[in-house]
Design a protein around this motif. Sequence first.
Motif, PDB file in Angstrom:
ATOM      1  N   SER A 150       0.722  -1.360  -0.142  1.00 15.21           N
ATOM      2  CA  SER A 150       0.038   0.095  -0.058  1.00 15.21           C
ATOM      3  C   SER A 150       0.925   1.156   0.120  1.00 15.21           C
ATOM      4  O   SER A 150       1.797   1.363   0.619  1.00 15.21           O
ATOM      5  N   GLU A 151       0.481   2.348  -0.669  1.00 12.84           N
ATOM      6  CA  GLU A 151       1.040   3.787  -0.636  1.00 12.84           C
ATOM      7  C   GLU A 151       1.190   4.158   0.726  1.00 12.84           C
ATOM      8  O   GLU A 151       2.007   5.162   0.842  1.00 12.84           O
TER       9      GLU A 151
ATOM     10  N   ILE B 204       4.270   7.320  -2.299  1.00 15.91           N
ATOM     11  CA  ILE B 204       4.002   8.257  -3.559  1.00 15.91           C
ATOM     12  C   ILE B 204       5.446   8.993  -3.568  1.00 15.91           C
ATOM     13  O   ILE B 204       5.780   9.239  -4.636  1.00 15.91           O
TER      14      ILE B 204
ATOM     15  N   PRO C  68      -2.770   7.040 -10.817  1.00 10.10           N
ATOM     16  CA  PRO C  68      -2.883   5.737 -10.759  1.00 10.10           C
ATOM     17  C   PRO C  68      -1.447   5.003 -11.202  1.00 10.10           C
ATOM     18  O   PRO C  68      -1.080   3.939 -10.785  1.00 10.10           O
TER      19      PRO C  68
ATOM     20  N   GLN D 192       0.807   5.025  -8.348  1.00 11.66           N
ATOM     21  CA  GLN D 192       0.688   3.867  -7.521  1.00 11.66           C
ATOM     22  C   GLN D 192       1.332   2.538  -7.983  1.00 11.66           C
ATOM     23  O   GLN D 192       1.656   1.690  -7.208  1.00 11.66           O
ATOM     24  N   ARG D 193       1.071   2.336  -9.310  1.00 14.34           N
ATOM     25  CA  ARG D 193       1.661   1.046  -9.655  1.00 14.34           C
ATOM     26  C   ARG D 193       3.145   1.349  -9.728  1.00 14.34           C
ATOM     27  O   ARG D 193       3.900  -0.044  -9.617  1.00 14.34           O
TER      28      ARG D 193
ATOM     29  N   TRP E 221       4.869   2.455  -7.282  1.00 10.10           N
ATOM     30  CA  TRP E 221       5.178   2.206  -6.011  1.00 10.10           C
ATOM     31  C   TRP E 221       5.121   0.741  -5.862  1.00 10.10           C
ATOM     32  O   TRP E 221       5.937  -0.013  -5.185  1.00 10.10           O
ATOM     33  N   HIS E 222       3.867   0.061  -6.389  1.00 13.04           N
ATOM     34  CA  HIS E 222       3.874  -1.425  -6.125  1.00 13.04           C
ATOM     35  C   HIS E 222       5.025  -2.153  -6.640  1.00 13.04           C
ATOM     36  O   HIS E 222       5.617  -3.124  -6.223  1.00 13.04           O
TER      37      HIS E 222
END
Length: 226
Positions: free
Chosen positions: A4-5, A163, A204, A207-208, A210-211
């Motif tokens: 999770s961010e 982020i 988005p 977020q991708r 970071w994952h």
Amino acid sequence: MDLSEDAHITTVGHVVAALGLVTAFGHVSRRTSASTYEITKLGDLATLQPEQVVSVDIEAATLPPGAPGEAWLHTEIYRARPDAGGIVRAQPESAFAVSAVTGTMHPVHGQAAWLGGPVPVWTTPRLIRSKELGAAAAATLSAVDALLLRANGAVTVGASAGIAAARMWLLDSACGVWLRAHAAGAPADLAAGDIDAWVTAAPPLLQRLWHTMVLRADQAGRSPGA
């Protein structure tokens, strides 16, 4: 590892360290209220545990015991940027190089625009260990989400610490692309309208990113000899 961010700031520190963005120096923070934030204590970001954080009052005249001296930079950014939910301070080598040769790094590829626009350089080459220097650096950052610190690395901002870490990885990449492009000739900077279009698309995709960073950091930790 937490994907999770909003992962704990020590988890964010582990990712930043595993991906080579810091060595012995660097810190991560996240806002905990309108007037407070927590920051990693002095130490190796690769090994810090959740209890190794300290809470800072944005309005306090002094830093609490255990806070890094450059927490003043975080304090003044949080004061100036109510939208900031997390901050990462790191030293990618590419940032040292770019900040030595320009006053502003203009994006030359789309993902660099996710840093919020042309990245300014704070040109005072010293550690930011006072409220006054922190305020000056925060003013130079202004509304963008990354700041190059001449002779001193970089700082990035995000809605969360995760982020902000994604933007630090992007900043390292963007600096590398910028250096190679300028070595090859006179690159075409992205136009303002194109930057705006990339910024609009960013949430988005950050977020991708970071994952992906978390997964790669986890893989690095599991590699033989890691």
